[in-house]
Write an enzyme that holds these catalytic residues in place. Structure first.
Site, PDB file in Angstrom:
ATOM      1  N   LYS A  69       0.804  -1.227   0.000  1.00  0.00           N
ATOM      2  CA  LYS A  69       0.000   0.000   0.000  1.00  0.00           C
ATOM      3  C   LYS A  69       0.838   1.280   0.000  1.00  0.00           C
ATOM      4  O   LYS A  69       0.444   2.292  -0.581  1.00  0.00           O
ATOM      5  CB  LYS A  69      -0.980  -0.018   1.175  1.00  0.00           C
ATOM      6  CG  LYS A  69      -2.069  -1.073   0.961  1.00  0.00           C
ATOM      7  CD  LYS A  69      -3.041  -1.184   2.116  1.00  0.00           C
ATOM      8  CE  LYS A  69      -4.062  -2.267   1.756  1.00  0.00           C
ATOM      9  NZ  LYS A  69      -5.007  -2.538   2.833  1.00  0.00           N
ATOM     10  N   ASP A 106      -9.998   1.652   3.007  1.00  0.00           N
ATOM     11  CA  ASP A 106      -9.929   0.781   4.188  1.00  0.00           C
ATOM     12  C   ASP A 106     -10.610   1.412   5.408  1.00  0.00           C
ATOM     13  O   ASP A 106     -11.355   0.732   6.125  1.00  0.00           O
ATOM     14  CB  ASP A 106      -8.460   0.484   4.548  1.00  0.00           C
ATOM     15  CG  ASP A 106      -7.856  -0.604   3.683  1.00  0.00           C
ATOM     16  OD1 ASP A 106      -8.612  -1.388   3.078  1.00  0.00           O
ATOM     17  OD2 ASP A 106      -6.611  -0.681   3.623  1.00  0.00           O
TER      18      ASP A 106
HETATM   19  P1  NAP Z   1       1.824  -4.550   5.949  1.00  0.00           P
HETATM   20  O1  NAP Z   1       1.819  -3.178   5.396  1.00  0.00           O
HETATM   21  O2  NAP Z   1       2.741  -5.564   5.376  1.00  0.00           O
HETATM   22  O3  NAP Z   1       2.103  -4.395   7.529  1.00  0.00           O
HETATM   23  C1  NAP Z   1       2.222  -5.547   8.308  1.00  0.00           C
HETATM   24  C2  NAP Z   1       2.076  -5.203   9.785  1.00  0.00           C
HETATM   25  O4  NAP Z   1       1.994  -6.444  10.519  1.00  0.00           O
HETATM   26  C3  NAP Z   1       3.267  -4.451  10.360  1.00  0.00           C
HETATM   27  O5  NAP Z   1       2.802  -3.603  11.385  1.00  0.00           O
HETATM   28  C4  NAP Z   1       4.120  -5.604  10.927  1.00  0.00           C
HETATM   29  O6  NAP Z   1       4.961  -5.200  11.967  1.00  0.00           O
HETATM   30  C5  NAP Z   1       3.040  -6.488  11.487  1.00  0.00           C
HETATM   31  N1  NAP Z   1       3.419  -7.889  11.661  1.00  0.00           N
HETATM   32  C6  NAP Z   1       3.692  -8.783  10.674  1.00  0.00           C
HETATM   33  N2  NAP Z   1       3.953  -9.991  11.229  1.00  0.00           N
HETATM   34  C7  NAP Z   1       3.823  -9.849  12.562  1.00  0.00           C
HETATM   35  C8  NAP Z   1       3.977 -10.738  13.675  1.00  0.00           C
HETATM   36  N3  NAP Z   1       4.295 -12.039  13.505  1.00  0.00           N
HETATM   37  N4  NAP Z   1       3.769 -10.274  14.929  1.00  0.00           N
HETATM   38  C9  NAP Z   1       3.427  -8.960  15.094  1.00  0.00           C
HETATM   39  N5  NAP Z   1       3.291  -8.072  14.091  1.00  0.00           N
HETATM   40  C10 NAP Z   1       3.483  -8.516  12.843  1.00  0.00           C
HETATM   41  O7  NAP Z   1       0.373  -5.218   5.858  1.00  0.00           O
HETATM   42  P2  NAP Z   1      -1.034  -4.438   5.867  1.00  0.00           P
HETATM   43  O8  NAP Z   1      -1.390  -4.009   4.502  1.00  0.00           O
HETATM   44  O9  NAP Z   1      -0.961  -3.425   6.950  1.00  0.00           O
HETATM   45  O10 NAP Z   1      -2.060  -5.620   6.261  1.00  0.00           O
HETATM   46  C11 NAP Z   1      -2.160  -6.063   7.603  1.00  0.00           C
HETATM   47  C12 NAP Z   1      -3.294  -7.099   7.722  1.00  0.00           C
HETATM   48  O11 NAP Z   1      -4.559  -6.463   7.564  1.00  0.00           O
HETATM   49  C13 NAP Z   1      -3.233  -8.205   6.675  1.00  0.00           C
HETATM   50  O12 NAP Z   1      -3.548  -9.432   7.318  1.00  0.00           O
HETATM   51  C14 NAP Z   1      -4.324  -7.836   5.683  1.00  0.00           C
HETATM   52  O13 NAP Z   1      -4.878  -8.945   5.039  1.00  0.00           O
HETATM   53  C15 NAP Z   1      -5.337  -7.190   6.630  1.00  0.00           C
HETATM   54  N6  NAP Z   1      -6.230  -6.232   5.938  1.00  0.00           N
HETATM   55  C16 NAP Z   1      -7.564  -6.520   5.840  1.00  0.00           C
HETATM   56  C17 NAP Z   1      -8.397  -5.605   5.239  1.00  0.00           C
HETATM   57  C18 NAP Z   1      -9.867  -5.882   5.139  1.00  0.00           C
HETATM   58  O14 NAP Z   1     -10.526  -5.237   4.313  1.00  0.00           O
HETATM   59  N7  NAP Z   1     -10.430  -6.761   5.958  1.00  0.00           N
HETATM   60  C19 NAP Z   1      -7.912  -4.410   4.695  1.00  0.00           C
HETATM   61  C20 NAP Z   1      -6.548  -4.155   4.833  1.00  0.00           C
HETATM   62  C21 NAP Z   1      -5.717  -5.084   5.449  1.00  0.00           C
HETATM   63  P3  NAP Z   1       6.479  -4.681  11.664  1.00  0.00           P
HETATM   64  O15 NAP Z   1       6.345  -3.223  11.331  1.00  0.00           O
HETATM   65  O16 NAP Z   1       7.185  -4.952  12.936  1.00  0.00           O
HETATM   66  O17 NAP Z   1       6.999  -5.508  10.501  1.00  0.00           O
END
Ligand code: NAP
Length: 279
Positions: A69, A106
């Site tokens: 994103k 979102d």
């Molecule tokens: P992203 O930009 O890759 O960010 C990932 C986040 O997760 C970071 O804060 C990362 O922390 C953290 N993280 C990853 N693995 C972790 C672990 N094992 N323990 C603790 N923290 C961890 O991903 P994103 O776009 O923000 O998406 C995050 C989640 O939201 C995904 O599962 C996605 O599918 C979901 N989502 C759902 C919707 C919906 O419409 N329902 C919309 C958007 C996103 P660090 O900074 O320490 O790496």
């Protein structure tokens, strides 16, 4: 589907779990359209090149999910006000000729699910947001605009939570806590998991004490990816534990409206997918 059909897609990595193609095809079917909407598995290093190839091949609209994103935001020639505030883009709309306009649906999608579908009043909520990636960036302003009392940010990598709080700039209502200090930093009646732990195979193991009585715990992930966090939430005594399927469908409906100028019936699609995921 004709060879010169306008193309839509969702970019992400991993992407096999995504329900977006099904959701957008179902929305299109409500208006009697057939839509060419595909999932394109795209590691970060390939995103810019893949997006150009998509455009060259007739791509006119796209969704973007983890971890792309921020890169999508950087790739846009124009962005909406909401995307500009969050620094993250989840919906791309082709500009005439060349380039993309970026949006972020979102935040409005999350608020629509919590309020219209779940019937919650967010104004009494002390919110803990886990994660500071693209999804967290997309929802923080919407939560504040919805009137939450306080918003506390925590992230595995603390500097990202600090940067997000600085970007929001409301020190009276927005606080940052170290992930490892959550046992002693109070309790919250809305805990939102915006980490990718469930998708990437990690797990969330946090102190139960941070879940206040009658709390709602909400995982932005859905299906299997939400299982671990929702089990933790129930064990911690949360009154409600919800996954992000409603948000997914609602943010998709807003993206569809940006592309086609028509609002689809999100509830009908949500009902079908909910029944399947719960079966
Ligand atoms: P992203 O930009 O890759 O960010 C990932 C986040 O997760 C970071 O804060 C990362 O922390 C953290 N993280 C990853 N693995 C972790 C672990 N094992 N323990 C603790 N923290 C961890 O991903 P994103 O776009 O923000 O998406 C995050 C989640 O939201 C995904 O599962 C996605 O599918 C979901 N989502 C759902 C919707 C919906 O419409 N329902 C919309 C958007 C996103 P660090 O900074 O320490 O790496």
């Amino acid at each position: 589907m004709s060879d010169n059909a306008q193309r839509y897609a969702v970019f992400g990595h991993p992407i096999a779990h995504s329900l977006s193609p099904r959701i957008h095809r179902a929305f299109a079917a409500q208006f009697g359209h057939d839509i060419d909407y595909r999932a394109i598995d795209t590691p970060e290093a390939d995103f810019v090149q893949q997006l150009s190839a998509f455009r060259a091949g007739g791509g006119v609209g796209a969704n973007v999910t983890l971890p792309l994103k921020g890169l999508a935001f950087a790739a846009c020639a124009q962005v909406s006000d909401g995307a500009a505030r969050s620094g993250a883009v989840n919906t791309l709309e082709a500009l005439p000729g060349a380039g993309w306009r970026g949006h972020n649906t979102d935040g409005p999608g999350l608020i629509a699910d919590l309020t219209a579908r779940q019937g919650l009043d967010l104004r009494s909520r002390d919110v803990l947001l886990l994660g500071a990636g693209g999804a967290a960036q997309g929802v923080v302003h919407a939560l504040l605009e919805a009137g939450v009392r306080n918003l506390t940010l925590t992230n595995r990598t603390p500097t990202r939570a600090d940067a997000l709080a600085d970007r929001i700039g409301q020190p009276g209502r927005v606080h940052v806590r170290y992930w490892n200090d959550l046992a002693t930093s109070g309790s919250y009646n809305l805990v939102i998991n915006a980490t990718a732990a469930g998708v990437t195979g990690g797990s969330i193991d946090l102190p139960f004490a941070m879940v206040a009585p009658r709390a709602l715990c909400y995982d932005l992930s859905y299906g299997k990816a939400a299982t671990s966090f929702l089990a933790w939430a129930r064990a911690a005594g949360a009154a409600q534990a919800l996954d992000g399927l409603g948000m997914l469908v609602d943010q998709a409906a807003l993206a569809f409206e940006i592309w086609f100028g028509r609002r689809p019936d999100a509830d009908a699609v949500f009902a079908v997918l909910r029944a399947e995921l719960d079966a």
